[in-house]
Design a protein around this motif. Structure first.
Motif, PDB file in Angstrom:
ATOM      1  N   UNK A  37      -9.199   9.830  24.821  1.00  0.00           N
ATOM      2  CA  UNK A  37     -10.490   9.715  23.914  1.00  0.00           C
ATOM      3  C   UNK A  37      -9.805   8.851  22.586  1.00  0.00           C
ATOM      4  N   UNK A  38     -10.796   7.897  22.179  1.00  0.00           N
ATOM      5  CA  UNK A  38     -10.692   7.137  21.025  1.00  0.00           C
ATOM      6  C   UNK A  38     -11.899   7.346  20.064  1.00  0.00           C
ATOM      7  N   UNK A  39     -11.558   7.722  18.750  1.00  0.00           N
ATOM      8  CA  UNK A  39     -12.679   7.945  17.919  1.00  0.00           C
ATOM      9  C   UNK A  39     -13.001   6.859  17.018  1.00  0.00           C
ATOM     10  N   UNK A  40     -14.162   6.393  17.007  1.00  0.00           N
ATOM     11  CA  UNK A  40     -14.762   5.352  16.297  1.00  0.00           C
ATOM     12  C   UNK A  40     -15.590   6.067  14.937  1.00  0.00           C
ATOM     13  N   UNK A  41     -15.222   5.702  13.692  1.00  0.00           N
ATOM     14  CA  UNK A  41     -15.839   6.476  12.504  1.00  0.00           C
ATOM     15  C   UNK A  41     -16.234   5.482  11.640  1.00  0.00           C
ATOM     16  N   UNK A  42     -17.477   5.213  11.343  1.00  0.00           N
ATOM     17  CA  UNK A  42     -17.938   4.027  10.326  1.00  0.00           C
ATOM     18  C   UNK A  42     -17.365   4.257   9.070  1.00  0.00           C
ATOM     19  N   UNK A  43     -16.918   5.272   8.538  1.00  0.00           N
ATOM     20  CA  UNK A  43     -16.271   5.390   7.386  1.00  0.00           C
ATOM     21  C   UNK A  43     -15.046   4.505   7.357  1.00  0.00           C
ATOM     22  N   UNK A  44     -14.352   4.446   8.189  1.00  0.00           N
ATOM     23  CA  UNK A  44     -12.965   3.724   8.429  1.00  0.00           C
ATOM     24  C   UNK A  44     -13.190   2.377   9.393  1.00  0.00           C
ATOM     25  N   UNK A  73     -14.973   6.340  30.680  1.00  0.00           N
ATOM     26  CA  UNK A  73     -15.614   7.576  31.590  1.00  0.00           C
ATOM     27  C   UNK A  73     -16.473   8.483  30.676  1.00  0.00           C
ATOM     28  N   UNK A  74     -16.608   8.251  29.454  1.00  0.00           N
ATOM     29  CA  UNK A  74     -17.295   9.103  28.708  1.00  0.00           C
ATOM     30  C   UNK A  74     -17.611   8.523  27.145  1.00  0.00           C
TER      31      UNK A  74
END
Length: 785
Positions: free
Chosen positions: A739-746, A767-768
């Protein structure tokens, strides 16, 4: 039988005639720069090291032979060249150098670097006074023992005057000096064997000029496939070549079509004096060294051996396979209206595979409308006109892994006369020594790809790569002009471009023409390209405006005059274009001023000047062999240098594909450099993938993934893996699924570190996605650090 000509003109429109300014002697020898290398053998020709078109990793055709240049071999003959002056004997030699033998006992001796049982050698004999050529022979010796005497001839060479040329030695401009012949040794010679071409008599020819030899290990003959019809045992064709076999081979082909059976040509040389017409049939031989079709009608000289589909006006042909045989003709002149090509007609949904095409007018002149034709793994040698021409509405067709040498006109051409050529491709081909015009060209066309090719040694009146609105029937009114996206990627050009003796100035290695009308509304991308040791300019615009040109990651190493020769208006963007060894101190010649608009990106050097030169006088070229240093082994001259090292985002602007997309959110959005556009896959259909072609294998150590930075994009985690491949077939895991997280604040980015495994193709498999039931990316960026 021969079908009637199709409605469009079957031959090439007349080209510009060549200037008569060079009235040279029959043998064209006096103009050659010579260096005598006589004395006790074994001597070595003191040749100038020059890049070889067969030594470019990952580009050009994969050929079955090892090439040895005569100028690097042992010899007691005379080196001629280097010289690119049209009409001089070395100007038509590979690398612009060769070895002349003019006395009994003189030789060129090659040392085999791999086992071989056959050789092809390229040579030149002088013409005779009548212009019909002379016949002679030269000995082949192995480790001092004579193997055989091989016939050689000049009857297929030596043309004179202006286009379309003649066989009159009293005319001017002698050219087309060289021919090739092949022979089998009768046994396999081991690596290290010294194979010598040696003069035993000068009675039939005063000189024998040797350009090169190609050595190969020819496999055993291919047997008859189960259930196939045999043109000899079933239909009585004569494998000795004594009797005319045209009708009997045609009967076999017709029976193969009606019975749904393959047709087999066994070992032999078969006299064929007219076209074999094929439709919905497979015609195959025992191999191009064993099954040979040859011949010409004894009185009706416009009839000759050829395998043709029906013309489109007759319904065309389809589902044809031609493979594993040779067509070696007997064409000794150029008459454009004569249909004496090896392959012709209309051949949709058809394949030509592993043919040897020699001594015909064109290797293949395909006349559409036709669709989905492929030529591959083929050799085209010693033509009087084009190697291949896709003419008159050819679509979705390809020439790949094909070797072309010594065509009399364009090596590989597409000509969209009156009907559009669309989505055609020339890929992984090697095109050497077109005697007139260009190595590879498209006259008009939509969405054309010319990639991963090697082009070398243009002789006159053309360049290495040409994209143009030129020649009749090429215009936007008919939809045949340059349009859509033309992709010229990962090509290497060596010693291409040359003087046009009508214009009396040089033609660039890569050149564009808007003669019929400006190139506009199209996108032309020239990327990851090497332009080496150009005879004149590296890049050239002429004859009407050319717009929409983009040069990215281009290396120019050596140009006889300028990096850019601008003779017409246009617009072009340059990024990571690096030029060195440019002969003129000012690298741009531009007399159209602001009419040519340049957009400069990052990474450029060596080609830009403000103001440019505008002298009104064309300088003499200075040929440098691309700055290649001295040295190099006798059979392994140095190859082209690599393109400039890429340190930025390797994925931007690259070819990209996806397993699916929705609406306007296509895969190209992920490599366009715009963080506000994005790719999105089909919903609720995991897994989904995105694959980027980096152009060549790279040691990628870091991939940066981005989503649009707007706050409207809520934080989400996408589960994905990263895979790599060198061939787009076999993929290895570079980073396991996580899983790789995408956060607009960063910044809405995620970085994936990789082990640096070399890969040309990067594939992200999703896959998700916790934020939306689809894969999403605005950018994928790849870095080597």
């Amino acid at each position: 039988m021969t079908p009637p000509p199709p409605p469009p003109r079957p031959g090439r429109i007349l080209r510009r005639s060549l200037s008569a300014s060079l009235a040279l002697a029959l043998t064209a020898l006096a103009a050659a720069t010579t260096l005598v290398v006589a004395g006790a053998p074994p001597a070595a020709a003191a040749a100038v090291p020059a890049p070889s078109p067969l030594n470019v990793p990952g580009r050009g055709a994969t050929v079955p032979f090892k090439e040895h240049e005569a100028e690097y071999a042992a010899t007691n003959g005379t080196l001629i060249g280097p010289n690119r002056l049209y009409g001089s004997l070395p100007s038509e030699a590979s690398g612009r150098q060769a070895v002349m033998l003019d006395a009994v006992g003189e030789y060129v001796e090659f040392t085999l670097t791999a086992p071989a049982n056959a050789m092809t050698f390229r040579y030149s004999l002088p013409d005779n006074a009548a212009g019909t050529g002379r016949d002679a022979s030269i000995d082949v010796r192995a480790n001092g023992t004579q193997l055989k005497s091989v016939p050689v001839t000049s009857k297929y060479g030596w043309y004179y005057g202006g286009y379309p040329f003649n066989n009159n030695p009293g005319d001017t401009n002698p050219h087309h000096f060289y021919d090739e012949t092949r022979t089998m040794f009768g046994s396999t010679l081991a690596a290290g064997t010294k194979v010598r071409l040696q003069v035993s008599s000068t009675a039939q020819s005063p000189t024998f000029t040797i350009d090169l030899a190609d050595f190969e290990q020819v496999a055993a003959p291919i047997g008859k496939p189960s259930g196939a019809l045999d043109v000899v045992s079933d239909f009585g064709a004569d494998p000795t070549g004594a009797a005319d076999s045209t009708a009997k081979i045609q009967a076999a082909v017709d029976a193969g079509r009606t019975q749904g059976r393959e047709v087999y040509i066994p070992q032999g040389t078969f006299k064929v004096q007219d076209h074999i017409i094929v439709d919905k049939v497979t015609l195959r031989g025992s191999g191009p060294w064993y099954s040979v079709l040859t011949g010409r009608h004894p009185t009706e000289r416009h009839k000759a051996v050829g395998v043709y589909g029906k013309y489109a006006s007759q319904g065309g042909s389809s589902n044809v396979t031609l493979r594993d045989f040779a067509i070696i003709g007997d064409i000794r002149e150029r008459i454009d209206d004569d249909q004496v090509n090896a392959i012709g007609g209309s051949l949709s949904d058809s394949v030509v595979d592993n043919l040897w095409l020699q001594h015909t007018k064109c290797g293949a002149w395909l006349t559409g409308p036709m669709n989905n034709f492929t030529m591959k793994n083929t050799r085209i040698l010693d033509q009087t006109a084009d190697g291949v021409n896709f003419h008159y509405g050819v679509t979705n067709s390809t020439v790949t892994n094909t070797f072309v040498r010594n065509s009399g006109d364009d090596g590989l051409a597409m000509w969209a006369e009156n009907i559009p050529n669309v989505n055609n491709k020339f890929t992984f081909n090697t095109v050497i020594l077109p005697i007139l015009a260009n190595n590879i060209v498209t006259y008009g066309g939509k969405d054309i790809t010319i990639s991963d090719n090697v082009m070398a040694d243009t002789v006159t009146n053309g360049g290495g790569l040409h994209i143009a609105n030129r020649y009749p029937g090429v215009n936007s009114g008919r939809g045949t002009a340059v349009s859509g996206t033309h992709t010229a990627a990962r090509n290497t050009l060596i010693r291409t471009g040359n003087n046009d003796y009508n214009w009396k100035f040089g033609v660039g290695a890569v050149w564009f023409s808007g003669l019929n009308e400006p190139i506009q509304g199209a996108t032309v991308n020239v990327t990851d390209t090497e332009i080496l040791d150009s005879s004149y300019a590296a890049i050239h615009l002429i004859e009407g405006a050319s717009n929409g040109l983009n040069f990215n990651r281009v290396k120019i190493d050596g140009a006889g005059t300028y990096a850019l020769q601008i003779q017409s208006p246009g617009r072009a963007a340059f990024t990571d274009v690096v030029a060195t060894n440019i002969a003129q101190s000012n690298p741009i010649h531009n007399c159209v001023g602001a009419g040519f608009q340049i957009t400069r990106g990052s990474g450029n050097s060596g080609w830009y000047a403000d103001p440019p030169a505008c002298t009104g006088v064309w300088p003499d070229p200075v040929w440098t062999n691309g700055g290649v240093p001295g040295g190099g082994g006798p059979t392994d001259p140095p190859g082209p240098t690599d393109p400039p090292e890429e340190t930025g985002n390797l994925a931007q602007g690259r070819a990209v594909t996806a397993s699916s997309h929705v609406d306007v959110y296509g895969a190209g959005n992920a490599v366009d450099g715009n963080p506000n556009t994005y790719w999105e896959s089909r919903n609720n259909a995991f897994p989904q993938s995105l694959t980027v072609d980096l152009g060549s294998a790279k040691a990628v150590k870091r991939v940066v993934l981005k989503l649009p930075p707007q706050a409207a994009w809520a934080t989400r985690t996408q589960t994905l893996s990263v895979l790599g491949s060198t061939d787009n077939a076999t993929y290895n895991t570079l980073k396991a699924s996580a899983g790789h997280t995408f956060n607009p604040s960063s910044g809405n980015t995620a970085t994936v570190t990789l082990p640096g495994t070399s890969a040309r193709y990067l594939r992200l498999t999703f896959t998700g996605n916790t934020g939306w039931p689809a894969a999403q990316l605005s950018e994928v960026e790849a870095y080597t650090s």
